[in-house]
Design a protein around this motif. Structure first.
Motif, PDB file in Angstrom:
ATOM      1  N   PHE A   1       0.852  -1.196   0.000  1.00  0.00           N
ATOM      2  CA  PHE A   1       0.000   0.000   0.000  1.00  0.00           C
ATOM      3  C   PHE A   1       0.883   1.239   0.000  1.00  0.00           C
ATOM      4  CE2 PHE A   1       0.323  -1.713   4.378  1.00  0.00           C
ATOM      5  CZ  PHE A   1       1.074  -0.702   4.968  1.00  0.00           C
TER       6      PHE A   1
ATOM      7  N   TYR B   1       1.523   5.050   1.443  1.00  0.00           N
ATOM      8  CA  TYR B   1       1.340   5.609   2.781  1.00  0.00           C
ATOM      9  C   TYR B   1       1.294   7.125   2.706  1.00  0.00           C
ATOM     10  CZ  TYR B   1       2.581   7.019   7.559  1.00  0.00           C
ATOM     11  OH  TYR B   1       2.616   7.615   8.798  1.00  0.00           O
TER      12      TYR B   1
ATOM     13  N   LEU C   1      -4.134  -3.274  11.468  1.00  0.00           N
ATOM     14  CA  LEU C   1      -2.871  -3.924  11.101  1.00  0.00           C
ATOM     15  C   LEU C   1      -2.942  -5.452  11.199  1.00  0.00           C
ATOM     16  CD1 LEU C   1      -0.217  -1.353  12.360  1.00  0.00           C
ATOM     17  CD2 LEU C   1      -0.689  -2.012  10.004  1.00  0.00           C
TER      18      LEU C   1
ATOM     19  N   ASP D   1      -2.716   7.861   7.218  1.00  0.00           N
ATOM     20  CA  ASP D   1      -2.392   7.924   8.649  1.00  0.00           C
ATOM     21  C   ASP D   1      -2.962   9.223   9.229  1.00  0.00           C
ATOM     22  OD1 ASP D   1      -1.251   8.113  11.155  1.00  0.00           O
ATOM     23  OD2 ASP D   1       0.757   7.490  10.507  1.00  0.00           O
TER      24      ASP D   1
ATOM     25  N   GLN E   1      -0.153  -1.676  26.367  1.00  0.00           N
ATOM     26  CA  GLN E   1       0.422  -1.432  25.045  1.00  0.00           C
ATOM     27  C   GLN E   1      -0.664  -1.030  24.039  1.00  0.00           C
ATOM     28  OE1 GLN E   1       1.403  -3.783  27.202  1.00  0.00           O
ATOM     29  NE2 GLN E   1       3.347  -4.722  26.655  1.00  0.00           N
TER      30      GLN E   1
ATOM     31  N   ARG F   1       5.128  -1.346   4.088  1.00  0.00           N
ATOM     32  CA  ARG F   1       4.466  -2.345   4.946  1.00  0.00           C
ATOM     33  C   ARG F   1       5.294  -2.723   6.164  1.00  0.00           C
ATOM     34  NH1 ARG F   1       3.380  -6.608   0.184  1.00  0.00           N
ATOM     35  NH2 ARG F   1       5.246  -5.584  -0.566  1.00  0.00           N
TER      36      ARG F   1
ATOM     37  N   THR G   1       6.811  -3.292   9.520  1.00  0.00           N
ATOM     38  CA  THR G   1       6.457  -2.905  10.887  1.00  0.00           C
ATOM     39  C   THR G   1       7.706  -2.377  11.583  1.00  0.00           C
ATOM     40  OG1 THR G   1       6.955  -5.085  11.794  1.00  0.00           O
ATOM     41  CG2 THR G   1       4.681  -4.710  11.072  1.00  0.00           C
TER      42      THR G   1
ATOM     43  N   GLN H   1       0.606 -10.218  16.393  1.00  0.00           N
ATOM     44  CA  GLN H   1      -0.700  -9.563  16.242  1.00  0.00           C
ATOM     45  C   GLN H   1      -1.137  -8.819  17.499  1.00  0.00           C
ATOM     46  OE1 GLN H   1      -3.391 -12.648  15.024  1.00  0.00           O
ATOM     47  NE2 GLN H   1      -3.049 -13.882  16.835  1.00  0.00           N
ATOM     48  N   GLY H   2      -0.153  -8.400  18.295  1.00  0.00           N
ATOM     49  CA  GLY H   2      -0.487  -7.495  19.388  1.00  0.00           C
ATOM     50  C   GLY H   2      -1.026  -8.139  20.645  1.00  0.00           C
TER      51      GLY H   2
ATOM     52  N   THR I   1       7.462  -5.543  22.711  1.00  0.00           N
ATOM     53  CA  THR I   1       7.254  -4.241  23.357  1.00  0.00           C
ATOM     54  C   THR I   1       8.494  -3.348  23.295  1.00  0.00           C
ATOM     55  OG1 THR I   1       5.683  -5.252  24.881  1.00  0.00           O
ATOM     56  CG2 THR I   1       6.554  -3.087  25.508  1.00  0.00           C
TER      57      THR I   1
ATOM     58  N   MET J   1       4.607   0.194  23.668  1.00  0.00           N
ATOM     59  CA  MET J   1       3.706  -0.172  22.576  1.00  0.00           C
ATOM     60  C   MET J   1       4.212  -1.450  21.918  1.00  0.00           C
ATOM     61  SD  MET J   1       2.913   3.513  20.794  1.00  0.00           S
ATOM     62  CE  MET J   1       2.585   4.968  21.807  1.00  0.00           C
ATOM     63  N   ASN J   2       3.310  -2.072  21.162  1.00  0.00           N
ATOM     64  CA  ASN J   2       3.686  -3.278  20.435  1.00  0.00           C
ATOM     65  C   ASN J   2       4.317  -2.877  19.098  1.00  0.00           C
ATOM     66  OD1 ASN J   2       2.626  -5.211  22.299  1.00  0.00           O
ATOM     67  ND2 ASN J   2       0.576  -4.697  21.594  1.00  0.00           N
TER      68      ASN J   2
ATOM     69  N   CYS K   1       5.118  -4.747  16.751  1.00  0.00           N
ATOM     70  CA  CYS K   1       4.571  -5.542  15.640  1.00  0.00           C
ATOM     71  C   CYS K   1       3.301  -4.915  15.086  1.00  0.00           C
ATOM     72  CB  CYS K   1       4.306  -6.981  16.075  1.00  0.00           C
ATOM     73  SG  CYS K   1       2.770  -7.214  17.000  1.00  0.00           S
ATOM     74  N   LEU K   2       2.648  -4.045  15.887  1.00  0.00           N
ATOM     75  CA  LEU K   2       1.414  -3.398  15.424  1.00  0.00           C
ATOM     76  C   LEU K   2       1.645  -1.908  15.191  1.00  0.00           C
ATOM     77  CD1 LEU K   2      -1.696  -4.881  17.246  1.00  0.00           C
ATOM     78  CD2 LEU K   2      -0.597  -5.533  15.112  1.00  0.00           C
ATOM     79  N   THR K   3       2.864  -1.578  14.807  1.00  0.00           N
ATOM     80  CA  THR K   3       3.208  -0.193  14.524  1.00  0.00           C
ATOM     81  C   THR K   3       3.966  -0.181  13.208  1.00  0.00           C
ATOM     82  OG1 THR K   3       3.436   0.243  16.899  1.00  0.00           O
ATOM     83  CG2 THR K   3       4.458   1.826  15.404  1.00  0.00           C
ATOM     84  N   LEU K   4       3.522   0.625  12.276  1.00  0.00           N
ATOM     85  CA  LEU K   4       4.273   0.745  11.018  1.00  0.00           C
ATOM     86  C   LEU K   4       5.502   1.609  11.270  1.00  0.00           C
ATOM     87  CD1 LEU K   4       1.380   1.367   8.457  1.00  0.00           C
ATOM     88  CD2 LEU K   4       2.718  -0.739   8.753  1.00  0.00           C
TER      89      LEU K   4
ATOM     90  N   VAL L   1       7.103   3.433   9.284  1.00  0.00           N
ATOM     91  CA  VAL L   1       6.981   4.743   8.634  1.00  0.00           C
ATOM     92  C   VAL L   1       6.159   5.727   9.479  1.00  0.00           C
ATOM     93  CG1 VAL L   1       4.930   4.121   7.280  1.00  0.00           C
ATOM     94  CG2 VAL L   1       6.518   5.825   6.394  1.00  0.00           C
ATOM     95  N   ALA L   2       5.336   5.178  10.393  1.00  0.00           N
ATOM     96  CA  ALA L   2       4.497   6.045  11.227  1.00  0.00           C
ATOM     97  C   ALA L   2       5.229   6.547  12.469  1.00  0.00           C
ATOM     98  CB  ALA L   2       3.229   5.294  11.637  1.00  0.00           C
ATOM     99  N   THR L   3       6.472   6.111  12.675  1.00  0.00           N
ATOM    100  CA  THR L   3       7.171   6.491  13.911  1.00  0.00           C
ATOM    101  C   THR L   3       8.236   7.562  13.672  1.00  0.00           C
ATOM    102  OG1 THR L   3       8.880   4.780  13.692  1.00  0.00           O
ATOM    103  CG2 THR L   3       6.869   4.171  14.865  1.00  0.00           C
TER     104      THR L   3
END
Lengths: 264, 179
Positions: free
Chosen positions: A4, A6, A35, A50, A102, B44, B46, B66-67, B73, B81-82, B84-87, B89-91
């Motif tokens: 995808f 972003y 996710l 986002d 979390q 994609r 994580t 899958q969180g 962690t 935060m997990n 594995c459930l965080t992209l 690119v979003a951080t």
């Protein structure tokens, strides 16, 4: 996950525009549900939008006799915000029981409401408190918003920007958590407020619903005893390896009693 | 058996091969344990995979992916935060702390030492996540009682069942003035 693009827009207008331009794009807030779904390839969005860079979606404020919470506010913030703890403490307590720390640090109230998981916590509170869901184009009463399993009244491309909870006189919440997943087996939120008495139930059926027989009983007599003999019909309730429909029907009564006791 | 069946162990792969597919690539800066890293990766990816496969920081573990288990962690701007459930690119613009960032040189973080002192693990797979989570648990002020520690450590599963000793390790560090 399928691939995808972003995008991280910094304004609500840009986010809505991106969603309008590409019907296969999806907004992402905390991603606590989306996710895992993408990892299982249950979804194939062309792009993820986002929402975490949009200031208009953040913040908790008191507006008159209501608490208005931005869609990107995290469960952790709902659980610890002094204004919410003072005005609707049951909502803060509810948020403190979602998932684990979390998840609460990343998951958002808007994501949870828009996803409308049958076992999500907030829909029961929104129904019981008579909340109003605010989108980029209109305001939707909670009674009209939660349509069915993972389904809301929002149209494709419509974006939830916040939720307004009328401040109740009293409110309480009780749920039985699945001991392994900690999802709600059945939870009941009760509220007595400007719009009368509301009883919202989550976890029991394919979609959160109001228990109107209990609402009438509590309007006449606000006490755990008032709901003790009201039986929720099991017909439309969930039945799975964790519990039968009859078990969940019984839980509705038990959790309603505890929620009223919690409200005081 | 022929040598082909026993290839020499590949060196740890710090940087994956250059992307060769026809999918969106993000160029981003990750700030991990006080260091900035300029990276290019599939959108994609994580945060967990970025840490492990792009930066060679294999402390955070993929458990359930899958969180649910908390083995991945990490702290993002101080909050657990997990990964594995965080992209990844979003951080961007956020400060990430992993288990590798806790020790001061050769000196273990008090929580790492407490896990050793209290034998708070068996196989050790969940331990990096447990320790990061435990540090945050104390900083959040949720280490008041054993019951409170169990509730606020509930996002970290230990299939060996080392929970009683994990609680003791957290209590020990909390009693000695925190994390």
């Amino acid at each position: 996950m399928y691939d995808f693009a972003y995008h991280k827009p910094s304004s609500l207008a840009d986010a809505v525009k991106l969603l309008a331009e590409d019907p296969d794009a999806k907004p992402i807030s905390g991603g606590m549900t989306l996710l895992p779904a993408l990892k299982h390839r249950l979804n194939m969005p062309t792009a993820l939008i986002d929402l975490s860079g949009i200031a208009e979606l953040r913040g908790i404020k008191r507006e008159g006799d209501a608490i208005v919470i931005g869609a990107m506010v995290k469960h952790f913030e709902v659980a610890t915000d002094p204004q919410i703890m003072a005005a609707i403490p049951a909502l803060a307590r509810m948020a403190a029981t979602i998932g684990d720390t979390q998840v609460r640090n990343r998951g958002t109230i808007g994501g949870s409401l828009a996803n409308n998981d049958p076992a999500a916590d907030y829909p029961a509170a929104a129904l019981a408190l008579g909340a109003t869901l605010i989108t980029d184009r209109r305001q939707i009463p909670a009674d009209d918003f939660f349509v069915g399993m993972f389904t809301t009244a929002m149209e494709p491309g419509e974006l939830l920007i916040g939720v307004s909870f009328p401040i109740p006189e009293k409110a309480g919440y009780a749920k039985l958590r699945n001991p392994a997943s900690r999802y709600s087996m059945t939870g009941v939120f009760v509220a007595k407020g400007p719009k009368g008495v509301g009883v919202g139930v989550n976890g029991a059926a394919s979609c959160a619903f109001r228990q109107k027989e209990m609402e009438a009983a509590l309007a006449a007599n606000w006490s755990p005893e008032a709901v003790a003999n009201i039986r929720q019909p099991a017909n439309d309730l969930n039945s799975d390896i964790h519990g039968s429909a009859e078990y969940r029907a019984n839980l509705v009564t038990v959790m309603a009693k505890r929620a009223v006791a919690d409200a005081g | 058996m022929s040598e082909a069946h026993h290839p020499a162990a590949a060196p740890p792969r710090a940087v994956p091969p250059a992307p060769d597919g026809d999918w969106p690539i993000a160029t981003l800066t990750l700030r991990v344990n006080g260091q900035a890293h300029r990276l290019a990766m599939d959108t994609r990816t994580t945060l967990l995979d970025a840490l492990r496969d792009h930066l060679g920081l294999t402390g955070a573990k993929p458990g359930c992916n899958q969180g649910a288990c908390g083995a991945c962690t990490v702290l993002i701007d101080g909050k657990r935060m997990n990964a594995c459930l965080t992209l990844a690119v979003a951080t961007q613009g956020q400060e990430i702390t992993t288990i590798e960032g806790l020790a001061e040189g050769e000196a273990l973080h008090p929580m790492q030492q407490a896990f050793i002192d209290h034998d708070a693990f068996q196989c050790g797979y969940c331990t990096p996540g447990q320790i990061i989570s435990a540090v945050a648990c104390i900083r959040e002020g949720h280490a008041g009682s054993a019951e409170e520690i169990r509730e606020f450590m509930s996002g970290n599963l230990c299939r060996c069942g080392a929970y009683p000793n994990i609680v003791k390790a957290v209590q020990d560090v909390a009693a000695k003035g925190g994390a």
